[in-house]
Design a protein around this motif. Sequence first.
Motif, PDB file in Angstrom:
ATOM      1  N   GLY A 107       0.783  -1.234   0.000  1.00  0.00           N
ATOM      2  CA  GLY A 107       0.000   0.000   0.000  1.00  0.00           C
ATOM      3  C   GLY A 107       0.806   1.271   0.000  1.00  0.00           C
ATOM      4  O   GLY A 107       0.304   2.328   0.405  1.00  0.00           O
ATOM      5  N   LEU A 108       2.054   1.210  -0.475  1.00  0.00           N
ATOM      6  CA  LEU A 108       2.916   2.390  -0.489  1.00  0.00           C
ATOM      7  C   LEU A 108       3.321   2.766  -1.919  1.00  0.00           C
ATOM      8  O   LEU A 108       4.382   3.343  -2.135  1.00  0.00           O
ATOM      9  N   GLU A 109       2.467   2.449  -2.872  1.00  0.00           N
ATOM     10  CA  GLU A 109       2.808   2.649  -4.276  1.00  0.00           C
ATOM     11  C   GLU A 109       3.113   4.108  -4.593  1.00  0.00           C
ATOM     12  O   GLU A 109       3.928   4.404  -5.477  1.00  0.00           O
ATOM     13  N   LYS A 110       2.490   5.045  -3.885  1.00  0.00           N
ATOM     14  CA  LYS A 110       2.726   6.465  -4.165  1.00  0.00           C
ATOM     15  C   LYS A 110       4.179   6.877  -3.895  1.00  0.00           C
ATOM     16  O   LYS A 110       4.615   7.953  -4.322  1.00  0.00           O
ATOM     17  N   TYR A 111       4.927   6.009  -3.208  1.00  0.00           N
ATOM     18  CA  TYR A 111       6.335   6.305  -2.940  1.00  0.00           C
ATOM     19  C   TYR A 111       7.268   5.647  -3.954  1.00  0.00           C
ATOM     20  O   TYR A 111       8.489   5.676  -3.784  1.00  0.00           O
ATOM     21  N   SER A 112       6.706   5.074  -5.019  1.00  0.00           N
ATOM     22  CA  SER A 112       7.521   4.339  -5.979  1.00  0.00           C
ATOM     23  C   SER A 112       8.480   5.233  -6.763  1.00  0.00           C
ATOM     24  O   SER A 112       9.447   4.747  -7.337  1.00  0.00           O
ATOM     25  N   ARG A 113       8.216   6.512  -6.816  1.00  0.00           N
ATOM     26  CA  ARG A 113       9.119   7.432  -7.523  1.00  0.00           C
ATOM     27  C   ARG A 113       9.995   8.242  -6.578  1.00  0.00           C
ATOM     28  O   ARG A 113      10.735   9.129  -7.005  1.00  0.00           O
ATOM     29  N   VAL A 114       9.904   7.952  -5.302  1.00  0.00           N
ATOM     30  CA  VAL A 114      10.694   8.693  -4.314  1.00  0.00           C
ATOM     31  C   VAL A 114      12.152   8.241  -4.360  1.00  0.00           C
ATOM     32  O   VAL A 114      12.454   7.054  -4.335  1.00  0.00           O
ATOM     33  N   SER A 115      13.047   9.214  -4.444  1.00  0.00           N
ATOM     34  CA  SER A 115      14.480   8.945  -4.417  1.00  0.00           C
ATOM     35  C   SER A 115      15.174  10.171  -3.836  1.00  0.00           C
ATOM     36  O   SER A 115      14.550  11.211  -3.603  1.00  0.00           O
TER      37      SER A 115
END
Length: 287
Positions: A95-103
């Motif tokens: 449930g943390l897909e919104k963080y998939s582009r976090v870097s």
Amino acid sequence: MGYSKLKDTIVTSKSDDGNWFLDMLSKKASPEAQERIKNGVRIDQDPSFFETSEGHKVAVYTDKDGNTTVFEEDLKTLSEDVNLAKFDTQLRECGLEKYSRVSFESINTYKFLKNKFPRDLVPMFEERPIAYFYGGTGTGKTTLACAIGRDFARRGHSVVIRRWTNWLTQFREVYDDSSEMVITDHMKKAQNAYILILDEIGTDKKNNATEFEIEQLSRIVSDRYGNGKPMILTSNIDTDKLERIYGAQITSRITDTTKSIVQRFDGETDYRKNRRAALIQPALETF
């Protein structure tokens, strides 16, 4: 040809006027490959491509004897892509897909880092492998944890990331009085991962924990702490409430200043609504 065979190959080259190709080989080839190049082993300059089951491609070269070879650097890139794909899959599953582009490249710095940057936290895990990020909802705790996790995955390390409440539910589903072996197998990924990230350990409304929850968290924390394995925990509760809920043994390991990084995130501003909100954080408490 399987991926395992590719890993055992070395780069060879043909000695002709393709200077650009030889120049590239001189920078990437292993010492053994360099020796073969000197001996004039021939290889096609135009590669074919090997595709893995994950859909990633790597250039494959064939010499005059039909032996297929690949650059070690290409394999490293392939491993990086696979690791990042696995990390993103975990984010979706918990449930943390919104963080998939976090870097590190996509987030702002934090005031508690002073004149440093988020990526400067990474070397600290060599000496202090436990990090506890706590504070209000939406203040950048999970964002920073995911950026750190992605960096470890990019560099080839195994990363396991879970939301604690969801994972605990999975534990309960496989647990009964006679299934100790089952739950042990269920925790192997947590034990074997290079870095473990547990999101949302405790909430503002939580005042107690069951014996089962305390036992499972204690096993995980003790394993990571005792073996010096990196772990990040995010939470809405401070360390005093953490001790009241989970006990002194767990808390003492998480807050051991010789092995941990404990950082409070300001809970008055929602980082998700204002991307620069994390700039108001207080100084890192153990930096």
